[in-house]
Design a protein around this motif. Structure first.
Motif, PDB file in Angstrom:
ATOM      1  N   GLY A   1       0.743  -1.205  -0.166  1.00  0.00           N
ATOM      2  CA  GLY A   1       0.071   0.088   0.034  1.00  0.00           C
ATOM      3  C   GLY A   1       0.763   1.287   0.007  1.00  0.00           C
ATOM      4  N   GLU A   2       0.257   2.211   0.205  1.00  0.00           N
ATOM      5  CA  GLU A   2       1.169   3.782   0.358  1.00  0.00           C
ATOM      6  C   GLU A   2       1.753   3.780   1.663  1.00  0.00           C
ATOM      7  OE1 GLU A   2       1.549   5.821  -1.912  1.00  0.00           O
ATOM      8  OE2 GLU A   2      -0.235   5.408  -3.509  1.00  0.00           O
ATOM      9  N   VAL A   3       2.847   4.594   1.807  1.00  0.00           N
ATOM     10  CA  VAL A   3       3.750   4.520   2.771  1.00  0.00           C
ATOM     11  C   VAL A   3       3.221   5.114   4.007  1.00  0.00           C
ATOM     12  CG1 VAL A   3       5.817   5.738   3.561  1.00  0.00           C
ATOM     13  CG2 VAL A   3       5.699   4.839   1.497  1.00  0.00           C
ATOM     14  N   GLU A   4       2.274   6.331   3.787  1.00  0.00           N
ATOM     15  CA  GLU A   4       1.666   6.993   5.050  1.00  0.00           C
ATOM     16  C   GLU A   4       0.604   6.050   5.667  1.00  0.00           C
ATOM     17  OE1 GLU A   4       3.298   9.838   1.894  1.00  0.00           O
ATOM     18  OE2 GLU A   4       2.025   8.180   1.709  1.00  0.00           O
ATOM     19  N   PRO A   5      -0.249   5.574   5.298  1.00  0.00           N
ATOM     20  CA  PRO A   5      -1.201   4.757   6.291  1.00  0.00           C
ATOM     21  C   PRO A   5      -0.593   3.464   6.670  1.00  0.00           C
ATOM     22  CG  PRO A   5      -1.880   4.556   3.889  1.00  0.00           C
ATOM     23  CD  PRO A   5      -0.839   5.899   3.877  1.00  0.00           C
ATOM     24  N   LEU A   6       0.386   2.993   6.078  1.00  0.00           N
ATOM     25  CA  LEU A   6       1.341   1.624   6.333  1.00  0.00           C
ATOM     26  C   LEU A   6       2.297   1.958   7.634  1.00  0.00           C
ATOM     27  CD1 LEU A   6       2.084   0.008   3.201  1.00  0.00           C
ATOM     28  CD2 LEU A   6       0.229  -0.559   4.610  1.00  0.00           C
ATOM     29  N   LEU A   7       2.875   2.865   7.362  1.00  0.00           N
ATOM     30  CA  LEU A   7       3.842   3.557   8.278  1.00  0.00           C
ATOM     31  C   LEU A   7       3.095   4.028   9.775  1.00  0.00           C
ATOM     32  CD1 LEU A   7       6.672   3.790   9.600  1.00  0.00           C
ATOM     33  CD2 LEU A   7       7.191   5.763   8.119  1.00  0.00           C
ATOM     34  N   THR A   8       2.118   4.797   9.419  1.00  0.00           N
ATOM     35  CA  THR A   8       1.292   5.206  10.617  1.00  0.00           C
ATOM     36  C   THR A   8       0.798   3.931  11.716  1.00  0.00           C
ATOM     37  OG1 THR A   8       0.592   7.266   9.494  1.00  0.00           O
ATOM     38  CG2 THR A   8      -0.817   6.814  11.408  1.00  0.00           C
ATOM     39  N   LEU A   9       0.270   3.486  11.199  1.00  0.00           N
ATOM     40  CA  LEU A   9      -0.302   2.026  11.803  1.00  0.00           C
ATOM     41  C   LEU A   9       0.716   1.251  12.534  1.00  0.00           C
ATOM     42  CD1 LEU A   9      -3.510   1.014   9.746  1.00  0.00           C
ATOM     43  CD2 LEU A   9      -3.377   2.382  11.791  1.00  0.00           C
ATOM     44  N   ALA A  10       1.555   0.833  11.881  1.00  0.00           N
ATOM     45  CA  ALA A  10       2.858   0.193  12.301  1.00  0.00           C
ATOM     46  C   ALA A  10       3.580   0.759  13.244  1.00  0.00           C
ATOM     47  CB  ALA A  10       3.805  -0.239  11.044  1.00  0.00           C
ATOM     48  N   GLY A  11       3.859   2.135  13.031  1.00  0.00           N
ATOM     49  CA  GLY A  11       4.599   3.003  14.105  1.00  0.00           C
ATOM     50  C   GLY A  11       3.874   3.247  15.379  1.00  0.00           C
ATOM     51  N   ARG A  12       2.483   3.403  15.205  1.00  0.00           N
ATOM     52  CA  ARG A  12       1.878   3.319  16.369  1.00  0.00           C
ATOM     53  C   ARG A  12       1.657   2.249  17.478  1.00  0.00           C
ATOM     54  NH1 ARG A  12      -3.533   6.878  14.202  1.00  0.00           N
ATOM     55  NH2 ARG A  12      -2.239   8.876  13.605  1.00  0.00           N
ATOM     56  N   VAL A  13       2.142   1.136  16.990  1.00  0.00           N
ATOM     57  CA  VAL A  13       2.539  -0.057  17.821  1.00  0.00           C
ATOM     58  C   VAL A  13       4.160  -0.197  17.843  1.00  0.00           C
ATOM     59  CG1 VAL A  13       0.184  -1.185  17.516  1.00  0.00           C
ATOM     60  CG2 VAL A  13       2.047  -1.480  15.993  1.00  0.00           C
ATOM     61  N   SER A  14       4.652   0.682  17.825  1.00  0.00           N
ATOM     62  CA  SER A  14       6.122   0.386  18.190  1.00  0.00           C
ATOM     63  C   SER A  14       6.685   1.740  19.041  1.00  0.00           C
ATOM     64  CB  SER A  14       6.871   0.848  16.780  1.00  0.00           C
ATOM     65  OG  SER A  14       6.439  -0.332  15.794  1.00  0.00           O
ATOM     66  N   ASP A  15       7.792   1.542  19.430  1.00  0.00           N
ATOM     67  CA  ASP A  15       8.251   2.546  20.660  1.00  0.00           C
ATOM     68  C   ASP A  15       8.997   3.719  19.805  1.00  0.00           C
ATOM     69  OD1 ASP A  15       7.037   1.352  22.653  1.00  0.00           O
ATOM     70  OD2 ASP A  15       8.668  -0.086  22.933  1.00  0.00           O
ATOM     71  N   LEU A  16       9.759   3.281  18.881  1.00  0.00           N
ATOM     72  CA  LEU A  16      10.767   4.105  18.090  1.00  0.00           C
ATOM     73  C   LEU A  16      10.615   3.850  16.685  1.00  0.00           C
ATOM     74  CD1 LEU A  16      12.911   6.368  18.332  1.00  0.00           C
ATOM     75  CD2 LEU A  16      14.444   4.486  18.504  1.00  0.00           C
ATOM     76  N   VAL A  17      10.609   4.820  15.912  1.00  0.00           N
ATOM     77  CA  VAL A  17      10.643   4.564  14.091  1.00  0.00           C
ATOM     78  C   VAL A  17      12.104   5.183  13.640  1.00  0.00           C
ATOM     79  CG1 VAL A  17       9.675   5.145  12.062  1.00  0.00           C
ATOM     80  CG2 VAL A  17       8.360   4.982  14.097  1.00  0.00           C
ATOM     81  N   ILE A  18      12.893   4.492  13.233  1.00  0.00           N
ATOM     82  CA  ILE A  18      14.174   4.791  12.814  1.00  0.00           C
ATOM     83  C   ILE A  18      14.131   5.047  11.097  1.00  0.00           C
ATOM     84  CG2 ILE A  18      16.680   4.036  12.545  1.00  0.00           C
ATOM     85  CD1 ILE A  18      16.098   2.431  15.025  1.00  0.00           C
ATOM     86  N   VAL A  19      14.348   6.226  10.848  1.00  0.00           N
ATOM     87  CA  VAL A  19      14.246   6.264   9.292  1.00  0.00           C
ATOM     88  C   VAL A  19      15.669   7.243   8.729  1.00  0.00           C
ATOM     89  CG1 VAL A  19      11.974   6.960   9.480  1.00  0.00           C
ATOM     90  CG2 VAL A  19      13.383   8.707   9.900  1.00  0.00           C
ATOM     91  N   ASP A  20      15.767   7.137   7.558  1.00  0.00           N
ATOM     92  CA  ASP A  20      16.928   7.622   6.872  1.00  0.00           C
ATOM     93  C   ASP A  20      16.790   9.238   6.969  1.00  0.00           C
ATOM     94  OD1 ASP A  20      18.921   5.792   6.136  1.00  0.00           O
ATOM     95  OD2 ASP A  20      17.192   4.862   4.678  1.00  0.00           O
ATOM     96  N   ARG A  21      17.841   9.834   6.508  1.00  0.00           N
ATOM     97  CA  ARG A  21      17.683  11.417   6.226  1.00  0.00           C
ATOM     98  C   ARG A  21      17.103  11.459   4.684  1.00  0.00           C
ATOM     99  NH1 ARG A  21      23.176  14.305   5.304  1.00  0.00           N
ATOM    100  NH2 ARG A  21      23.112  14.915   7.588  1.00  0.00           N
ATOM    101  N   PRO A  22      16.093  12.341   4.599  1.00  0.00           N
ATOM    102  CA  PRO A  22      15.535  12.459   3.192  1.00  0.00           C
ATOM    103  C   PRO A  22      16.589  12.561   2.204  1.00  0.00           C
ATOM    104  CG  PRO A  22      14.302  13.801   4.967  1.00  0.00           C
ATOM    105  CD  PRO A  22      15.396  13.474   5.637  1.00  0.00           C
ATOM    106  N   ASP A  23      16.262  11.871   1.085  1.00  0.00           N
ATOM    107  CA  ASP A  23      16.922  11.863  -0.153  1.00  0.00           C
ATOM    108  C   ASP A  23      16.279  11.983  -1.243  1.00  0.00           C
ATOM    109  OD1 ASP A  23      18.931  11.398  -2.386  1.00  0.00           O
ATOM    110  OD2 ASP A  23      19.371   9.498  -1.488  1.00  0.00           O
TER     111      ASP A  23
END
Length: 286
Positions: A109-131
């Protein structure tokens, strides 16, 4: 707040190795598990972006699905190889929750809804600097900061071997910085050294570094206070990064986008400067 579930989102064409390294260097002292989520658009999302450019037939959909499956298989194989190299169990081992292990999920699916739901049941989200070459990186940072409600760690050019050697907190008394401190007490407990830096701007007297140091002491965290003599505006971000460099900070922590994103985009700002120029990992919350 305990940090037990670290989320590393990834996508086709994205190398998560630096973020996995950062997750492991936090995960072991915090006894956290590393959840890797592979997020790929479904055929309908790919075709929507290619409308009019390719025929929307069964062969096209099959080719897209096959490409996603191949990318996911390659990414999972790379994760398994990383786990073997670093001595990290792949999948839960023996049901123990106080051990660091890595898990793998595939989401469509699209990044935004997928990451929103996965992140809310996590304690910390680790991402890259925008490229700019990889749109996923910018979308992941924006979603993690503005939609998830959990702390976000942005990994820049380098990942210090000991991420918790010296955590530098950029303090301005804002709601965003306050949320970050409240959500990161466990991490700060594990830091060998904590420094609170406060830029001397026109609002300097509203919140002092010494006040935060006093609060942290009640939680068993001994922190040093430092004042930066700098004017207001984008130069604050440069001063904070320079201080982090002088102090050999292994991680910077700050509240993100205290001003609106539109204002920061048009006029510049601390968060924008830090996101664009930080070499060390940056812990943020909005």
């Amino acid at each position: 707040m305990f940090l037990r579930c670290l989320l590393v989102p990834t996508a086709p064409g994205i190398d998560p190795t630096k973020r996995l390294d950062a997750a492991l260097r936090l995960g072991r002292p915090l006894h956290a598990h590393i959840g890797v989520s592979f997020m790929a658009p479904g055929p309908e999302h790919v075709l929507a972006g290619m409308a009019g450019l390719v025929p929307m037939d069964c062969a096209t959909i099959e080719a897209i699905e096959r490409g996603v499956r191949e990318s996911a298989a390659e990414a999972q194989a790379a994760l398994r190889a990383w786990c073997a190299r670093e001595g990290v169990a792949f999948g839960m081992s023996g049901g123990r929750l106080d051990a660091t292990f890595a898990t793998w999920t595939e989401l469509s699916g699209e990044v935004e809804p997928l990451l929103t739901l996965a992140g809310r049941v996590s304690d910390l989200v680790i991402v890259d600097r925008p490229d700019p070459a990889h749109p996923f990186t910018g979308r992941a940072l924006d979603t993690a900061l503005f939609s998830v409600g959990r702390p976000t760690m942005m990994v820049g050019e380098t990942v210090p071997y000991d991420l918790l050697d010296h955590v530098m907190i950029a303090w301005n008394g804002s709601l965003e910085a306050t949320r970050l401190i409240g959500q990161s007490i466990t991490l700060l407990h594990e830091a060998a050294r904590v420094t609170v830096v406060h830029a001397r701007t026109e609002r300097f007297e509203e919140a002092r570094a010494a006040d935060l140091c006093g609060y942290l002491r009640w939680h068993g965290i001994v922190a040093e206070a430092a004042t930066l003599d700098v004017g207001d505006g984008p130069s604050v971000g440069a001063a904070i990064l320079a201080e982090a460099g002088r102090g050999d900070a292994s991680m910077l922590a700050l509240g993100a986008y205290t001003h609106s994103r539109v204002r920061e985009f048009l006029l510049g700002g601390v968060t924008r400067h830090v996101v664009e120029h930080a070499r060390i990992p940056v812990l943020m919350a909005h």
